[in-house]
Design a protein around this motif. Structure first.
Motif, PDB file in Angstrom:
ATOM      1  N   PRO A 222       8.975  -2.169  -6.091  1.00 38.55           N
ATOM      2  CA  PRO A 222       8.701  -1.083  -7.035  1.00 38.55           C
ATOM      3  C   PRO A 222       7.216  -1.092  -7.438  1.00 38.55           C
ATOM      4  N   VAL A 223       6.738   0.020  -7.939  1.00 40.68           N
ATOM      5  CA  VAL A 223       5.318   0.185  -8.270  1.00 40.68           C
ATOM      6  C   VAL A 223       4.794  -0.924  -9.183  1.00 40.68           C
ATOM      7  N   PRO A 224       5.442  -1.250 -10.297  1.00 43.27           N
ATOM      8  CA  PRO A 224       4.839  -2.274 -11.156  1.00 43.27           C
ATOM      9  C   PRO A 224       4.746  -3.640 -10.466  1.00 43.27           C
ATOM     10  N   TYR A 225       5.738  -3.999  -9.698  1.00 43.37           N
ATOM     11  CA  TYR A 225       5.704  -5.259  -8.950  1.00 43.37           C
ATOM     12  C   TYR A 225       4.547  -5.227  -7.956  1.00 43.37           C
ATOM     13  N   ALA A 226       4.376  -4.100  -7.267  1.00 41.10           N
ATOM     14  CA  ALA A 226       3.284  -3.941  -6.299  1.00 41.10           C
ATOM     15  C   ALA A 226       1.925  -4.049  -6.980  1.00 41.10           C
ATOM     16  N   LEU A 227       1.809  -3.527  -8.197  1.00 39.62           N
ATOM     17  CA  LEU A 227       0.551  -3.676  -8.943  1.00 39.62           C
ATOM     18  C   LEU A 227       0.270  -5.146  -9.251  1.00 39.62           C
ATOM     19  N   GLY A 228       1.308  -5.909  -9.551  1.00 37.61           N
ATOM     20  CA  GLY A 228       1.137  -7.340  -9.759  1.00 37.61           C
ATOM     21  C   GLY A 228       0.661  -8.034  -8.487  1.00 37.61           C
TER      22      GLY A 228
ATOM     23  N   PHE B 248       0.807  -1.227   0.000  1.00 36.65           N
ATOM     24  CA  PHE B 248       0.000   0.000   0.000  1.00 36.65           C
ATOM     25  C   PHE B 248       0.841   1.279   0.000  1.00 36.65           C
ATOM     26  N   PRO B 249       1.900   1.363   0.801  1.00 33.84           N
ATOM     27  CA  PRO B 249       2.685   2.614   0.781  1.00 33.84           C
ATOM     28  C   PRO B 249       3.261   2.942  -0.601  1.00 33.84           C
ATOM     29  N   VAL B 250       3.551   1.918  -1.381  1.00 30.59           N
ATOM     30  CA  VAL B 250       4.120   2.107  -2.716  1.00 30.59           C
ATOM     31  C   VAL B 250       3.064   2.601  -3.706  1.00 30.59           C
ATOM     32  N   LEU B 251       1.816   2.189  -3.498  1.00 26.61           N
ATOM     33  CA  LEU B 251       0.765   2.473  -4.472  1.00 26.61           C
ATOM     34  C   LEU B 251      -0.114   3.665  -4.128  1.00 26.61           C
ATOM     35  N   ILE B 252       0.205   4.374  -3.071  1.00 25.37           N
ATOM     36  CA  ILE B 252      -0.654   5.480  -2.613  1.00 25.37           C
ATOM     37  C   ILE B 252      -0.869   6.527  -3.705  1.00 25.37           C
ATOM     38  N   ASP B 253       0.125   6.748  -4.561  1.00 23.33           N
ATOM     39  CA  ASP B 253      -0.016   7.734  -5.636  1.00 23.33           C
ATOM     40  C   ASP B 253      -0.489   7.111  -6.958  1.00 23.33           C
TER      41      ASP B 253
END
Length: 194
Positions: A106-112, A60-65
């Motif tokens: 990183p953001v793309p990994y977090a989206l996965g 969640f902290p990575v994807l807040i934006d």
């Protein structure tokens, strides 16, 4: 197939077998048995709490934006409510091993990673009906985790997919998105089997 749809096709093809393997774990199958036990139900919740805690603290902290509606997607409170309502204690276990500074992917990994968790809200609705029928639990009684986002579950899933597809279109990061999803399926499977 347009580029806009390609990330979803990649995710489905790269994670399909892993998704099936996760659903075939003994604990996952036990949840959908006619004689599902409260013991297995609680164990599943306890194990999934570790997964949801990882999301809260690392994803969640990575994807807040990146995910505008991220605050609506918090599920740790739901699972904690269920465990508390059923007088069960959480089991603290490390599910994932993120090799990054501060433990954040990183953001793309977090989206996965989020692809897996958000997709589980759809299956959770099926589990909820089964748990209601066989254990007599309603969301207010200890089954709120499987309620997902209630009537908004489908809408939030579609919203997530739109964000995922847009990110994929604007960034050259499909491999990292797929890696996040495959690692998540594998990690949860291993965790449920431990």
């Amino acid at each position: 197939m347009t580029h806009y749809d390609s990330i979803l096709s990649k995710l489905r093809s790269e994670t399909g077998v892993l998704h099936t393997e996760l659903e075939k774990t003994a604990l996952s199958k036990a949840l959908l048995e006619e004689n599902v036990s409260m013991e297995n139900y609680l164990l599943y919740l306890q194990k999934m709490r570790s997964v949801v805690d990882f999301y809260k603290n690392c994803v969640f902290p990575v994807l807040i934006d990146t995910l505008a509606d991220l605050p609506r997607r918090r599920r740790l409170e739901m699972i904690d409510h269920d465990l508390n309502r059923l007088s069960a204690k959480p089991i603290e276990q490390n599910v994932f091993n993120i090799q990054n500074a501060g433990g954040h992917p990183p953001v793309p990994y977090a989206l996965g990673c989020m692809y897996v968790m958000e997709g589980s809200t759809l299956g959770g609705r099926i589990i909820l009906k089964h748990i209601e029928k066989h254990l007599g639990l309603l969301p207010s009684d200890g089954a709120s985790f499987f309620e997902g986002y209630g009537a908004e579950t489908g809408q939030l899933w579609k919203s997530f997919l739109t964000t995922l597809q847009t990110y994929s279109l604007q960034n050259d990061a499909d491999a990292a998105i797929v890696a996040g999803a495959t690692d998540t399926f594998r990690s949860i499977k291993n965790h449920l089997e431990s």
